[in-house]
Design an enzyme around this catalytic site. Sequence first.
Site, PDB file in Angstrom:
ATOM      1  N   ILE A  12       0.843  -1.202   0.000  1.00  0.00           N
ATOM      2  CA  ILE A  12       0.000   0.000   0.000  1.00  0.00           C
ATOM      3  C   ILE A  12       0.878   1.252   0.000  1.00  0.00           C
ATOM      4  CG2 ILE A  12      -1.828   1.229   1.247  1.00  0.00           C
ATOM      5  CD1 ILE A  12      -2.639  -1.623   2.335  1.00  0.00           C
ATOM      6  N   PHE A  81       2.550   3.041   7.725  1.00  0.00           N
ATOM      7  CA  PHE A  81       2.161   1.722   7.210  1.00  0.00           C
ATOM      8  C   PHE A  81       2.952   0.608   7.873  1.00  0.00           C
ATOM      9  CE2 PHE A  81       2.166   4.672   3.515  1.00  0.00           C
ATOM     10  CZ  PHE A  81       0.866   4.534   3.048  1.00  0.00           C
ATOM     11  N   SER A 125      -7.447  -1.019  10.204  1.00  0.00           N
ATOM     12  CA  SER A 125      -8.029  -2.125   9.426  1.00  0.00           C
ATOM     13  C   SER A 125      -9.474  -2.354   9.850  1.00  0.00           C
ATOM     14  CB  SER A 125      -7.219  -3.395   9.693  1.00  0.00           C
ATOM     15  OG  SER A 125      -7.887  -4.522   9.183  1.00  0.00           O
ATOM     16  N   TYR A 151      -2.920  -9.428  15.940  1.00  0.00           N
ATOM     17  CA  TYR A 151      -2.800  -8.424  14.873  1.00  0.00           C
ATOM     18  C   TYR A 151      -3.916  -7.384  15.003  1.00  0.00           C
ATOM     19  CZ  TYR A 151      -3.463  -6.238  10.332  1.00  0.00           C
ATOM     20  OH  TYR A 151      -3.667  -5.308   9.332  1.00  0.00           O
ATOM     21  N   LYS A 155      -3.971  -3.121  16.095  1.00  0.00           N
ATOM     22  CA  LYS A 155      -4.597  -2.005  15.360  1.00  0.00           C
ATOM     23  C   LYS A 155      -5.526  -1.226  16.297  1.00  0.00           C
ATOM     24  CE  LYS A 155      -2.694  -2.732  11.371  1.00  0.00           C
ATOM     25  NZ  LYS A 155      -1.601  -1.834  10.983  1.00  0.00           N
ATOM     26  N   ASN A 181     -10.766  -4.437   2.203  1.00  0.00           N
ATOM     27  CA  ASN A 181      -9.827  -5.427   1.641  1.00  0.00           C
ATOM     28  C   ASN A 181      -9.099  -4.858   0.428  1.00  0.00           C
ATOM     29  OD1 ASN A 181     -11.824  -6.924   3.307  1.00  0.00           O
ATOM     30  ND2 ASN A 181     -10.628  -8.685   2.647  1.00  0.00           N
ATOM     31  N   GLY A 294     -12.044 -17.996  12.537  1.00  0.00           N
ATOM     32  CA  GLY A 294     -11.917 -16.546  12.723  1.00  0.00           C
ATOM     33  C   GLY A 294     -12.579 -15.723  11.637  1.00  0.00           C
TER      34      GLY A 294
HETATM   35  P1  NAD Z   1       3.278  -4.670   3.593  1.00  0.00           P
HETATM   36  O1  NAD Z   1       3.815  -5.741   4.455  1.00  0.00           O
HETATM   37  O2  NAD Z   1       3.450  -4.783   2.124  1.00  0.00           O
HETATM   38  O3  NAD Z   1       3.861  -3.244   4.063  1.00  0.00           O
HETATM   39  C1  NAD Z   1       4.307  -3.007   5.376  1.00  0.00           C
HETATM   40  C2  NAD Z   1       5.747  -2.514   5.264  1.00  0.00           C
HETATM   41  O4  NAD Z   1       6.258  -2.253   6.573  1.00  0.00           O
HETATM   42  C3  NAD Z   1       6.668  -3.531   4.614  1.00  0.00           C
HETATM   43  O5  NAD Z   1       7.373  -2.916   3.564  1.00  0.00           O
HETATM   44  C4  NAD Z   1       7.619  -3.944   5.750  1.00  0.00           C
HETATM   45  O6  NAD Z   1       8.913  -4.273   5.282  1.00  0.00           O
HETATM   46  C5  NAD Z   1       7.581  -2.709   6.611  1.00  0.00           C
HETATM   47  N1  NAD Z   1       7.937  -2.934   8.011  1.00  0.00           N
HETATM   48  C6  NAD Z   1       7.514  -3.927   8.835  1.00  0.00           C
HETATM   49  N2  NAD Z   1       8.051  -3.783  10.046  1.00  0.00           N
HETATM   50  C7  NAD Z   1       8.826  -2.661  10.007  1.00  0.00           C
HETATM   51  C8  NAD Z   1       9.649  -1.988  10.951  1.00  0.00           C
HETATM   52  N3  NAD Z   1       9.795  -2.437  12.213  1.00  0.00           N
HETATM   53  N4  NAD Z   1      10.297  -0.875  10.545  1.00  0.00           N
HETATM   54  C9  NAD Z   1      10.188  -0.415   9.280  1.00  0.00           C
HETATM   55  N5  NAD Z   1       9.425  -1.017   8.344  1.00  0.00           N
HETATM   56  C10 NAD Z   1       8.753  -2.120   8.710  1.00  0.00           C
HETATM   57  O7  NAD Z   1       1.741  -4.493   3.953  1.00  0.00           O
HETATM   58  P2  NAD Z   1       0.625  -3.598   3.288  1.00  0.00           P
HETATM   59  O8  NAD Z   1      -0.404  -4.518   2.749  1.00  0.00           O
HETATM   60  O9  NAD Z   1       1.215  -2.577   2.422  1.00  0.00           O
HETATM   61  O10 NAD Z   1       0.015  -2.952   4.593  1.00  0.00           O
HETATM   62  C11 NAD Z   1       0.410  -1.677   5.062  1.00  0.00           C
HETATM   63  C12 NAD Z   1      -0.280  -1.403   6.366  1.00  0.00           C
HETATM   64  O11 NAD Z   1      -1.695  -1.493   6.172  1.00  0.00           O
HETATM   65  C13 NAD Z   1       0.058  -2.408   7.472  1.00  0.00           C
HETATM   66  O12 NAD Z   1       0.142  -1.700   8.694  1.00  0.00           O
HETATM   67  C14 NAD Z   1      -1.138  -3.341   7.492  1.00  0.00           C
HETATM   68  O13 NAD Z   1      -1.349  -3.903   8.746  1.00  0.00           O
HETATM   69  C15 NAD Z   1      -2.269  -2.391   7.116  1.00  0.00           C
HETATM   70  N6  NAD Z   1      -3.402  -3.081   6.498  1.00  0.00           N
HETATM   71  C16 NAD Z   1      -3.209  -3.864   5.401  1.00  0.00           C
HETATM   72  C17 NAD Z   1      -4.279  -4.538   4.835  1.00  0.00           C
HETATM   73  C18 NAD Z   1      -4.079  -5.429   3.631  1.00  0.00           C
HETATM   74  O14 NAD Z   1      -4.952  -6.262   3.361  1.00  0.00           O
HETATM   75  N7  NAD Z   1      -3.010  -5.315   2.864  1.00  0.00           N
HETATM   76  C19 NAD Z   1      -5.562  -4.395   5.375  1.00  0.00           C
HETATM   77  C20 NAD Z   1      -5.735  -3.559   6.485  1.00  0.00           C
HETATM   78  C21 NAD Z   1      -4.638  -2.899   7.041  1.00  0.00           C
HETATM   79  C1  UD1 Z   2      -7.910 -10.984   6.426  1.00  0.00           C
HETATM   80  C2  UD1 Z   2      -7.723 -10.920   7.913  1.00  0.00           C
HETATM   81  C3  UD1 Z   2      -7.885  -9.494   8.377  1.00  0.00           C
HETATM   82  C4  UD1 Z   2      -6.898  -8.596   7.639  1.00  0.00           C
HETATM   83  C5  UD1 Z   2      -7.106  -8.760   6.138  1.00  0.00           C
HETATM   84  C6  UD1 Z   2      -6.106  -7.989   5.348  1.00  0.00           C
HETATM   85  C7  UD1 Z   2      -8.380 -13.100   8.806  1.00  0.00           C
HETATM   86  C8  UD1 Z   2      -9.397 -13.844   9.607  1.00  0.00           C
HETATM   87  N1  UD1 Z   2      -8.672 -11.812   8.571  1.00  0.00           N
HETATM   88  O1  UD1 Z   2      -9.195 -10.483   6.129  1.00  0.00           O
HETATM   89  O2  UD1 Z   2      -7.647  -9.393   9.753  1.00  0.00           O
HETATM   90  O3  UD1 Z   2      -7.098  -7.239   7.988  1.00  0.00           O
HETATM   91  O4  UD1 Z   2      -6.986 -10.146   5.800  1.00  0.00           O
HETATM   92  O5  UD1 Z   2      -4.830  -8.513   5.510  1.00  0.00           O
HETATM   93  O6  UD1 Z   2      -7.363 -13.634   8.413  1.00  0.00           O
HETATM   94  N2  UD1 Z   2     -10.743 -16.898   1.277  1.00  0.00           N
HETATM   95  C9  UD1 Z   2     -10.870 -18.105   0.636  1.00  0.00           C
HETATM   96  N3  UD1 Z   2      -9.738 -18.752   0.244  1.00  0.00           N
HETATM   97  C10 UD1 Z   2      -8.485 -18.251   0.456  1.00  0.00           C
HETATM   98  C11 UD1 Z   2      -8.365 -17.008   1.111  1.00  0.00           C
HETATM   99  C12 UD1 Z   2      -9.516 -16.364   1.525  1.00  0.00           C
HETATM  100  O7  UD1 Z   2     -11.981 -18.589   0.418  1.00  0.00           O
HETATM  101  O8  UD1 Z   2      -7.495 -18.894   0.076  1.00  0.00           O
HETATM  102  C13 UD1 Z   2     -11.970 -16.159   1.641  1.00  0.00           C
HETATM  103  C14 UD1 Z   2     -12.105 -15.846   3.118  1.00  0.00           C
HETATM  104  O9  UD1 Z   2     -12.787 -16.858   3.787  1.00  0.00           O
HETATM  105  C15 UD1 Z   2     -12.903 -14.522   3.059  1.00  0.00           C
HETATM  106  C16 UD1 Z   2     -12.436 -13.874   1.751  1.00  0.00           C
HETATM  107  O10 UD1 Z   2     -11.900 -14.929   0.962  1.00  0.00           O
HETATM  108  O11 UD1 Z   2     -14.273 -14.787   2.932  1.00  0.00           O
HETATM  109  C17 UD1 Z   2     -11.373 -12.811   1.939  1.00  0.00           C
HETATM  110  O12 UD1 Z   2     -10.306 -13.369   2.712  1.00  0.00           O
HETATM  111  P1  UD1 Z   2      -8.931 -12.573   2.927  1.00  0.00           P
HETATM  112  O13 UD1 Z   2      -8.440 -12.032   1.635  1.00  0.00           O
HETATM  113  O14 UD1 Z   2      -8.024 -13.450   3.703  1.00  0.00           O
HETATM  114  O15 UD1 Z   2      -9.368 -11.295   3.795  1.00  0.00           O
HETATM  115  P2  UD1 Z   2     -10.178 -11.241   5.179  1.00  0.00           P
HETATM  116  O16 UD1 Z   2     -10.438 -12.572   5.737  1.00  0.00           O
HETATM  117  O17 UD1 Z   2     -11.330 -10.334   4.957  1.00  0.00           O
END
Ligand code: NAD
Ligand code: UD1
Length: 339
Positions: A12, A81, A125, A151, A155, A181, A294
Amino acid sequence: MRVLLAGGAGYIGAHTAVALLEAGHDVLVVDDLSNSSAEAVARVEQLTGAKIPFLAADARDVDALTAFVRTHAPVDAVIHFAGLKAVGESVAEPVRYYDVNIGTSIAILKLMAAEGIPTIVFSSSATVYGAPETLPLSEESPTGIDLTNPYGKTKRMIEEILKDAAAADPALRAVSLRYFNPVGAHPSGRIGEDPAGVPNNLMPYVARVAVGALDRVGVFGDDYDTPDGTGQRDYIHVLDLAAGHVAALEHAREGYEIYNLGTGTPVTVLELIAAFERAAGKKIPREILPRRAGDVAASYCDPSKAQRELGWTATRTIDEACRDSWNWQSNNPNGYARA
Ligand code: NAD
Ligand code: UD1
């Protein structure tokens, strides 16, 4: 504005860097590369023509952050992030998750206080809502319900820390963005999601099946109370999400605010697979498996607060997200490492 992106080499963060640079802001990145590659930052530079100051360091290291920020002063804002994000791993290694996720947040707040940086936007999140009581989820919906994994708790805790910090310092501008998502990739195919190992999340898993790296998608349950029995989520294109960060920064006011960033439209697992099949022009093998522990049946948001207060709304469809994800995956079958 000049913006420090902590964790800016990640999925992101890299897309947000492009959006900020395109909107006329400057960025600098700190990332320990624990879940990303410096190649992502290099590609953001190629896409935008910008030179991005980059510090490879742990964001818990306040001294390193301070020296970096002073070299590039004045820094106006931080987007935070940085952190660990694998739910299952957080259950197995809770102390590491609390250490990194809370520790980076504390270090960044200390840095901001010492260096006079007034604005922070934090990656929260939808996971903080736990099992929804009612849908769609608004920012007023209860949080902390059935939060079963560390996790999600980090948050929730970081949100509380930001709220308390803003209450104590009237000059602080703190925003939590509750992402639903995030999916998709930059349409250039140059940057995208590159999870290490076997993906936990649905879209990158489907993408790896489409490219032939994995055999089939396991569909986690088809007996939910949803239109086709599979889980419903609010998949938001990462470009829309990136634009949400620009809007949040530009509209941030003194105090603490929370915004949902999602589309408001629920999409089932089978609908997402069908959209990916259209994008990739191939059949995606799948098998129905038991529910994943979960998981909730459905999670989607009411995004109207962000529309009202930030002037932001998600515009891209699930088909566009699948097209861009497929473009990224098929052009970079091994992600950044051996592209
Ligand atoms: P990502 O893992 O690609 O990005 C996180 C970055 O943080 C990585 O580049 C990692 O190397 C860096 N990092 C981790 N620990 C660190 C530290 N101690 N010091 C410096 N850098 C560090 O993940 P993302 O998908 O880009 O997510 C970014 C943020 O958004 C995260 O906080 C994640 O929890 C949150 N988030 C992501 C999702 C998702 O589905 N991708 C959903 C909700 C929230
Ligand atoms: C998951 C995390 C959530 C996190 C988010 C982004 C869990 C329980 N929740 O959300 O905390 O913020 O990722 O990182 O892990 N699915 C399948 N097959 C797969 C993978 C997923 O059927 O191989 C389904 C899941 O059951 C769900 C949907 O796809 O219904 C989305 O799943 P996923 O992408 O993992 O996201 P979340 O579960 O919403």
